[in-house]
Scaffold this motif. Structure first.
Motif, PDB file in Angstrom:
ATOM      1  N   ASP A 175      -0.297  -7.566  -6.160  1.00  0.00           N
ATOM      2  CA  ASP A 175      -0.892  -8.728  -6.814  1.00  0.00           C
ATOM      3  C   ASP A 175       0.132  -9.472  -7.662  1.00  0.00           C
ATOM      4  N   GLU A 176       0.939  -8.743  -8.443  1.00  0.00           N
ATOM      5  CA  GLU A 176       1.952  -9.379  -9.276  1.00  0.00           C
ATOM      6  C   GLU A 176       2.996 -10.084  -8.414  1.00  0.00           C
ATOM      7  N   ALA A 177       3.343  -9.476  -7.291  1.00  0.00           N
ATOM      8  CA  ALA A 177       4.328 -10.093  -6.406  1.00  0.00           C
ATOM      9  C   ALA A 177       3.794 -11.389  -5.804  1.00  0.00           C
ATOM     10  N   ILE A 178       2.526 -11.410  -5.452  1.00  0.00           N
ATOM     11  CA  ILE A 178       1.939 -12.621  -4.866  1.00  0.00           C
ATOM     12  C   ILE A 178       1.874 -13.738  -5.899  1.00  0.00           C
ATOM     13  N   VAL A 179       1.527 -13.414  -7.145  1.00  0.00           N
ATOM     14  CA  VAL A 179       1.499 -14.426  -8.211  1.00  0.00           C
ATOM     15  C   VAL A 179       2.895 -15.015  -8.410  1.00  0.00           C
ATOM     16  N   ASN A 238       4.532 -20.864   9.206  1.00  0.00           N
ATOM     17  CA  ASN A 238       5.823 -21.493   9.496  1.00  0.00           C
ATOM     18  C   ASN A 238       6.894 -20.491   9.905  1.00  0.00           C
ATOM     19  N   GLY A 239       6.487 -19.241  10.152  1.00  0.00           N
ATOM     20  CA  GLY A 239       7.425 -18.222  10.625  1.00  0.00           C
ATOM     21  C   GLY A 239       8.043 -17.365   9.546  1.00  0.00           C
ATOM     22  N   ILE A 240       7.823 -17.667   8.275  1.00  0.00           N
ATOM     23  CA  ILE A 240       8.389 -16.878   7.184  1.00  0.00           C
ATOM     24  C   ILE A 240       7.660 -15.537   7.083  1.00  0.00           C
ATOM     25  N   THR A 241       8.424 -14.472   6.879  1.00  0.00           N
ATOM     26  CA  THR A 241       7.862 -13.142   6.650  1.00  0.00           C
ATOM     27  C   THR A 241       7.990 -12.801   5.170  1.00  0.00           C
ATOM     28  N   VAL A 242       6.868 -12.468   4.528  1.00  0.00           N
ATOM     29  CA  VAL A 242       6.849 -12.064   3.127  1.00  0.00           C
ATOM     30  C   VAL A 242       6.684 -10.552   3.081  1.00  0.00           C
ATOM     31  N   LYS A 243       7.662  -9.878   2.481  1.00  0.00           N
ATOM     32  CA  LYS A 243       7.627  -8.413   2.388  1.00  0.00           C
ATOM     33  C   LYS A 243       7.080  -8.022   1.023  1.00  0.00           C
ATOM     34  N   LEU A 244       5.846  -7.523   1.014  1.00  0.00           N
ATOM     35  CA  LEU A 244       5.190  -7.153  -0.241  1.00  0.00           C
ATOM     36  C   LEU A 244       5.546  -5.717  -0.613  1.00  0.00           C
ATOM     37  N   PRO A 245       5.507  -5.385  -1.905  1.00  0.00           N
ATOM     38  CA  PRO A 245       5.810  -4.012  -2.320  1.00  0.00           C
ATOM     39  C   PRO A 245       4.636  -3.072  -2.055  1.00  0.00           C
ATOM     40  N   GLU A 246       4.935  -1.782  -2.107  1.00  0.00           N
ATOM     41  CA  GLU A 246       3.881  -0.787  -1.904  1.00  0.00           C
ATOM     42  C   GLU A 246       2.894  -0.777  -3.054  1.00  0.00           C
ATOM     43  N   THR A 247       3.377  -0.967  -4.250  1.00  0.00           N
ATOM     44  CA  THR A 247       2.521  -1.074  -5.445  1.00  0.00           C
ATOM     45  C   THR A 247       2.839  -2.389  -6.148  1.00  0.00           C
ATOM     46  N   GLY A 248       1.848  -2.931  -6.835  1.00  0.00           N
ATOM     47  CA  GLY A 248       2.046  -4.182  -7.550  1.00  0.00           C
ATOM     48  C   GLY A 248       2.066  -5.391  -6.646  1.00  0.00           C
TER      49      GLY A 248
END
Length: 311
Positions: free
Chosen positions: A249-253, A237-247
């Motif tokens: 998995d926790e961010a996705i949960v 849908n065009g949303i950008t999710v900026k994940l961290p360099e570490t952790g």
């Protein structure tokens, strides 16, 4: 002993021809050598009458021998063998290709270098296999002769994994990051898109990690490697999710929990920043930002009228 005596009785005793069968007293030539010896003996005595057209035959034989010798010295014997065997029933008439999907048969036939009179006997299958294996999609190739007139080509093609965008270039890559061919659309449009320098080599491992979260992975259309350290996800849908360099998995949960509880992915959000461990930062779309600002302005306190100036 009977054959030996019978051979001696055909010529007169003491004649030069009879003596030609002997090298010394009491020694006879082998049977296969006696007739040539007698022939040469007759040539020496003048008793031999050559057959008709013997000179023409001898001349033709000389020319043929000279031609064969010249062909041998010039290194053209393989071509001569190809021509002779092809015209005696061993010309390649059929080519059977097995295992191809991305590679066209025309490209494979071009690599075989066949002509209308290519002999199956003299065909170099090792060189042909190397030429066929040089095609971009082919990982393993084998070439086999099936007598009297068929070549069988069996190939194993590379498996496409993703589309890699590096700058303005798009390429289809394998799971190990190897570039297969430039991307040209078609049925490969459903492959995941990976973007950035180094993304081709690291994408397989990260995509495998994302498979643990099928609800999110099914919505990801692009994996963007940032500074060769962390990943951004571009959703359908065009949303950008900026994940961290570490952790990550926790961010996705945490992200999936917010979507279940508050319908996060259905909001007018341009980006979701998960790089901060203690908070989630949302960036609204331009339209949503304007609407929010208008709402704030309309909900503010009314402006006080300016006092009239007293004269």
């Amino acid at each position: 002993m009977f054959a030996l005596r019978a051979g001696q009785s055909r010529v007169a005793a003491g004649s030069p021809v009879a003596g030609a069968s002997r090298l010394a007293d009491g020694f006879l030539l082998p049977r296969w050598a006696r007739r040539p010896a007698r022939l040469f003996a007759r040539l020496g005595t003048g008793d031999f009458v050559p057959p008709r057209f013997a000179a023409a035959y001898a001349t033709a034989l000389l020319f043929a021998a000279t031609g064969l010798y010249g062909t041998y010295v010039g290194g053209r014997m393989p071509e001569l063998a190809q021509a002779v065997t092809a015209r005696t029933g061993f010309a390649v008439d059929q080519v059977r290709v097995v295992g191809h999907r991305e590679t066209s048969e025309i490209d494979i036939l071009e690599r075989l270098d066949l002509t209308g009179w290519t002999s199956l006997i003299g065909f170099d299958v090792d060189a042909a296999r190397e030429r066929v294996a040089s095609l971009p999609w082919i990982e393993v190739a084998s070439v086999r002769k099936v007598y009297p007139e068929t070549l069988e080509i069996r190939i194993t093609e590379r498996e496409p994994f993703a589309i890699w965008q590096h700058g303005s270039q798009l390429s289809i890559i394998g799971r190990k990051g190897n570039v297969i061919v430039p991307y040209a659309g078609g049925r490969h449009a459903d492959l995941p898109l990976v973007v950035g320098a180094g993304a081709a080599e690291q994408a397989a491992g990260f995509v495998a990690e994302m498979a643990k979260y099928p609800d999110l992975a099914s919505r990801v259309k692009g994996y963007i490697l940032v500074a060769d350290r962390r990943w951004n996800l571009r959703l359908d849908n065009g949303i950008t999710v900026k994940l961290p360099e570490t952790g990550a998995d926790e961010a996705i949960v945490q992200l999936l929990r917010a979507d279940r509880e508050k319908g996060l992915f259905n909001r007018q959000v341009a980006a979701i920043d998960m790089r901060f461990p203690d908070r989630m930062v949302l960036q609204l779309t331009p339209e949503a930002a304007e609407a929010r600002q208008a709402a704030l302005d309309s909900s503010g306190k009314p402006k006080k009228p300016k006092p009239e100036k007293r004269t």
